[in-house]
Design an enzyme around this catalytic site. Structure first.
Site, PDB file in Angstrom:
ATOM      1  N   TYR A 252     -20.318 -34.400  59.931  1.00  0.00           N
ATOM      2  CA  TYR A 252     -20.165 -33.790  58.609  1.00  0.00           C
ATOM      3  C   TYR A 252     -20.678 -32.359  58.596  1.00  0.00           C
ATOM      4  CZ  TYR A 252     -21.454 -32.088  54.059  1.00  0.00           C
ATOM      5  OH  TYR A 252     -21.602 -31.276  52.984  1.00  0.00           O
TER       6      TYR A 252
ATOM      7  N   ALA B 150       5.873 -39.705  84.385  1.00  0.00           N
ATOM      8  CA  ALA B 150       4.427 -39.835  84.158  1.00  0.00           C
ATOM      9  C   ALA B 150       3.790 -41.001  84.909  1.00  0.00           C
ATOM     10  CB  ALA B 150       4.158 -39.945  82.658  1.00  0.00           C
ATOM     11  N   ALA B 151       4.270 -42.220  84.682  1.00  0.00           N
ATOM     12  CA  ALA B 151       3.594 -43.374  85.272  1.00  0.00           C
ATOM     13  C   ALA B 151       3.712 -43.352  86.790  1.00  0.00           C
ATOM     14  CB  ALA B 151       4.166 -44.672  84.694  1.00  0.00           C
TER      15      ALA B 151
ATOM     16  N   VAL C  26      17.415 -45.752  92.825  1.00  0.00           N
ATOM     17  CA  VAL C  26      17.221 -47.073  93.424  1.00  0.00           C
ATOM     18  C   VAL C  26      18.183 -48.036  92.742  1.00  0.00           C
ATOM     19  CG1 VAL C  26      15.608 -48.979  93.751  1.00  0.00           C
ATOM     20  CG2 VAL C  26      14.842 -46.617  94.092  1.00  0.00           C
TER      21      VAL C  26
ATOM     22  N   CYS D 207       7.550 -35.705  75.630  1.00  0.00           N
ATOM     23  CA  CYS D 207       7.041 -35.550  74.255  1.00  0.00           C
ATOM     24  C   CYS D 207       7.059 -34.087  73.830  1.00  0.00           C
ATOM     25  CB  CYS D 207       5.604 -36.042  74.145  1.00  0.00           C
ATOM     26  SG  CYS D 207       5.217 -37.445  75.169  1.00  0.00           S
TER      27      CYS D 207
ATOM     28  N   ASN E 156       0.589 -42.372  81.426  1.00  0.00           N
ATOM     29  CA  ASN E 156      -0.383 -41.711  82.302  1.00  0.00           C
ATOM     30  C   ASN E 156      -1.554 -42.629  82.634  1.00  0.00           C
ATOM     31  OD1 ASN E 156      -0.075 -38.646  83.018  1.00  0.00           O
ATOM     32  ND2 ASN E 156       0.957 -38.964  81.070  1.00  0.00           N
TER      33      ASN E 156
ATOM     34  N   ARG F 206      -5.251 -39.634  96.096  1.00  0.00           N
ATOM     35  CA  ARG F 206      -6.645 -39.182  96.036  1.00  0.00           C
ATOM     36  C   ARG F 206      -7.565 -40.123  96.806  1.00  0.00           C
ATOM     37  NH1 ARG F 206      -5.829 -38.368  90.311  1.00  0.00           N
ATOM     38  NH2 ARG F 206      -4.892 -36.309  90.300  1.00  0.00           N
TER      39      ARG F 206
ATOM     40  N   ARG G 226       1.259 -32.501  98.441  1.00  0.00           N
ATOM     41  CA  ARG G 226       0.202 -33.520  98.463  1.00  0.00           C
ATOM     42  C   ARG G 226       0.638 -34.747  99.273  1.00  0.00           C
ATOM     43  NH1 ARG G 226      -0.405 -30.550  94.014  1.00  0.00           N
ATOM     44  NH2 ARG G 226      -2.495 -30.214  93.186  1.00  0.00           N
TER      45      ARG G 226
ATOM     46  N   GLU H  93      13.401 -40.547  92.432  1.00  0.00           N
ATOM     47  CA  GLU H  93      13.707 -40.142  91.046  1.00  0.00           C
ATOM     48  C   GLU H  93      15.196 -39.837  90.959  1.00  0.00           C
ATOM     49  OE1 GLU H  93      12.447 -39.914  87.938  1.00  0.00           O
ATOM     50  OE2 GLU H  93      14.412 -39.050  87.423  1.00  0.00           O
TER      51      GLU H  93
END
Lengths: 460, 460
Positions: B433, B13-14, B84, B47, B312, B24, B74, B37
């Site tokens: 309400y 995620a991070a 690593v 999760c 995130n 971007r 991308r 990775e």
């Protein structure tokens, strides 16, 4: 010391909350409490009427939070079917008529609470009083409507006039009762408390449910049959056959009494109070609920918002102040939630037209996301629209239309508006995340990110 | 000008949010991005694993937000199964090993993002590595667990070690798969992220679901059968037969690499950053996700919270900063939501013991209410506990356990904590309400009223 006397005009949410809360602080030896209610019911949930009509709530009395007898057991002298006709502020007394006997009496007060509520808008159209045409403001109205529905049991054609909260909720209720439902409304889209682009989503949802909505429709008359009962609703351009008609056009503050007594009214016809809910200029007169105007925390103007949750807060604050404790009602940000079947609807803060009226420059961002992690089965779509002030980035408003879990997310924005947060600050909010409750970016955060980008793009 | 190179360590995620967001803002001609990775999957929702194991999510790939190939399209050079081994901050390079070929290479960086995540706590108990004992940290873990469950299909006995978020979610998942589930946990009550009085409600709910919970249980060893597979879990006092064991004991920041490189770690072993997510003292090194400590906005101390939503946000902020835009992560208030079957669980802010540890005097209020108007059928009970600072009345924390609609109400408190509201200010919040969404007093408002009364009673 002789007991002081508190007189309460109006036996529903605001009035009886005030009475009950005052009683908690002061016993009968210190404070006598007399409350007048002109109707047959006290302390009930008018907001629950659509769910009673629709059949979710079985019995009328389920909507009654506390019976007159229960109030009396708490040493509140609640006089039902007794209408206050005059407030004499000089001599500190009110004149009331027992609607059954016709007898009138004056009752003195040391302190007075005005909680006269609101009356439904009922345009003086031909035929509007015909049998089969119903308001849904009081429990009695609900009872009468249910009797009409029972008469025509097995369904038929229903026309709802108005597509605000009451209108869409009643459309759902009538649909559940097996009616073919047509909703006639004045504006381009239903739910004019939303911007039209968001109202269109409600329109589409109602279409999908089989509810016909007709926009830009001005009702001109109610047509009746030979039996004198409603048979159709006519607009400028068309006639809509109807076995039953429900009016949900809105309400106005019921302040004729207060006006006659020379009490200060605001631009929407509601009583003006300070934040302790004291009527301006009158130290011992309080007012709350649907008959007052409240401060809009965003624009600094007053608004009239008839909503049970505000009425209860007002009552509780008035009761505390009358009882020797203290409290204030700082104002509102304009939050409202509703639903039509499984489509949830919510708004808080300003719409585009409100922002323009307030002379604010704004940017807008609209996003679509899901209420749960998108990979869970049945993830429900929702659309979130967010408005921010152009230069400062301050949050101005949020509107949400979507499936289950959509509406109450507006509370996040309601708190952020109260705290005068910027949309950029909102992007960092630590909101609850787990797959059954939210995507990893909550839809409100996604909207805040897009709004932040729009604020940055617009620049200073 | 030659392109700068951004190196990212960790493809979840991070790390991948940072890479995507940076991309971007800057194209490949300006910024080369290389991501490493060590595992077989990138950009997935850890999760979501309990919902995959439990059968709500059908396919593993549903949990993958973006495949390695999609990242590469991308222009992010994502190198899978590449670990690593060393960060050389002086020469601005990292040494990585291709886990398949074993070859090692140095890759230089202009900017570095460390997103190495967290590793599950796995105590060195006898038998802990036996077949049938599973962590649920990675997609690979989930896959291995599902294979074990498929082996013993038709159910059997499952023991979950730990009763935090992962523990209760896995208990639900295993129950859904037909297992007899026992949860062993260290503390008096499950969900030690709640106060024990609220944890007891979770305990009771689990009892009601047929999940056995055993508190104050210290696991001493995993017992295996003749086939070498797990057959039971032993604690000081007892043995619990098990066909499968799931470990949900918690996680620690994975910061061995960072520590070896001399980067600053905090008291919980996580990397320390500033609010732009730059590693302290290192202008061109960022860190985010489960490997960092974050600022607790209430106490001003740092905490380690492994949660996808924070990861995130960190990634998005790092990517913006690397990409030439800007953003900050101000900190957390400690919001978390979960559920076990139909019982929702939420918390934000401080528990009683956190408040004591922070040297704060507090008052506490607990109320029970419903998620919808009480007169609607199926109105679900919820219990809300609220802590406020004794003299100032500032909100310190909220815990909620209840039926549908309970958990996400914690967001109201999360925003109020961020805005440093008092509980008295909260009593006036303009929350949504309508009967299907809330009683006329939202449960959070009821709790705020009771907490306000407690603050007043306690006095100055």
């Amino acid at each position: 010391m002789a007991a002081e006397r508190l007189v309460v005009i109006g036996g529903d949410a605001a009035g009886m909350s005030a009475a009950s809360q005052a009683r908690r602080f002061k016993g009968p030896e210190e404070l006598e409490i007399v409350a007048f209610e002109r109707g047959d019911f006290a302390s009930y949930s008018a907001c629950g009427i659509p769910y009673w009509v629709g059949g979710d709530v079985e019995r009328r009395d389920d909507l009654v939070a506390r019976t007159p007898q229960e109030h009396r057991e708490r040493a509140i002298d609640l006089r039902m079917r007794t209408e206050v006709l005059e407030i004499d502020t000089d001599r500190r007394r009110v004149r009331a008529r027992d609607l059954d006997s016709g007898s009138e009496t004056w009752t003195g007060f040391d302190k007075l609470v005005i909680a006269t509520g609101a009356r439904p808008v009922r345009p003086p159209l031909p035929g509007i009083d015909a049998p089969g045409v119903h308001g849904v403001q009081t429990l009695g109205d609900g009872q009468a409507l249910i009797e009409t529905l029972t008469r025509t049991s097995g369904g038929g054609r229903a026309v709802v006039v108005g597509a605000g909260y009451i209108g869409v909720e009643m459309a759902e209720a009538l649909l559940k009762r097996g009616y073919e439902v047509t909703v006639l409304h004045r504006d381009e889209q239903p739910m004019a408390t939303l911007d039209p682009d968001m109202g269109r989503l409600v329109h589409e949802a109602m279409d999908g449910l089989g509810i016909t909505t007709v926009g830009a429709a001005a009702v001109t008359k109610i047509l009746t049959g030979d039996d004198g009962r409603v048979r159709a609703v006519a607009t400028d351009g068309a006639e809509y056959p109807a076995d039953v008609v429900v009016l949900g056009i809105g309400v106005r503050p019921e302040t004729a009494l207060a006006e006659a007594a020379g009490l200060p009214l605001g631009p929407h016809g509601g009583l003006l109070t300070d934040l302790s809910m004291r009527v301006r200029g009158h130290e011992d007169i309080w007012a709350g609920g649907d008959c007052v105007e409240v401060l809009d925390l965003i624009t600094g103007t007053t608004r009239h918002i008839a909503l049970g949750t505000h009425a209860n807060k007002h009552g509780q604050i008035i009761g505390a102040n009358v009882g020797g404790d203290y409290g204030t009602f700082p104002g509102v940000v304009g939050t409202a939630v509703s639903k039509v079947c499984d489509r949830e609807i919510a708004r808080t803060g300003l719409r585009e037209k409100d922002a323009r009226a307030a002379g604010l420059q704004y940017v807008s961002a609209t996003i679509e996301s899901t209420g749960t992690a998108g990979y869970l089965p049945g993830a429900r779509l929702m659309t979130v629209k967010m408005l921010a002030e152009r230069r400062t980035g301050r949050l101005l408003g949020v509107q949400i239309v979507g499936g289950e879990g959509a509406a109450k997310r507006v509370d996040i924005a309601a708190v952020a508006l109260t705290a005068r947060m910027t949309v950029e600050q909102m992007t960092a909010l630590d909101l609850g995340y787990a797959p059954p409750f939210s995507p990893v970016w909550d839809p409100v955060l996604v909207a805040a990110r897009k709004a932040t980008a729009a604020v940055r793009r617009a620049g200073w």
